[in-house]
Design an enzyme around this catalytic site. Sequence first.
Site: not given
Length: 204
Positions: A116, A158-159, A162
């Site tokens: 990351c 993954h995004e 966030h």
Amino acid sequence: MGTDDLLTIVECGDPILRRPADPIDPADLASDEMQHLIGQMRATMEAAPGVGLAAPQVGRSIQLAVLADGPERWGQLTEEERSARQRSALAFTVLVNPVAHPIDEGADRVSFFEGCLSVPGLMGVVARHRAVRVAALDADGQPLDRVFSGWAARIVQHELDHLSGRLYLDQVETRSLSSSVNYARYWAGRPPSEAAVALGFTLD
């Protein structure tokens, strides 16, 4: 865009990475400010280099992420490694107010090392859904309904983490955590199963 347009990437420990991002009013997408931000995020992602970037990573707590993948990001991956990861080209994509649902009902998860931009210097094994369906708006405010699979699905998950205030560290196999140097030395080019045996963790 030039280097003056590159944004500073926020690193773990900054509270903005730990709170859910705010939805974007679709009417705001057409604004020069929002379109400029999207361009800056794309330039910052490409310069890093990375395959995804979420707005909280550049200090903006809004539901916006950009993604892209292609040969220029594959480094030393062999054809066999790319096949194992189901990694193929992903055209530049903008996701606004995205919602993702696994299409495998939780049964089909795959584990690979990931890193990351907000957690520099570390890599770790994370289990992710092999495919997800995403509903979002694109950069022009048009509805997007798309299935992402393989490595693209990993990037999306993954995004979107966030945007929910989560980091991959929250679900990493902790015994797999490796410095980037040791990842390159020991585990790059090898299946995660070998790291699991050597480092003492169980793959999903």
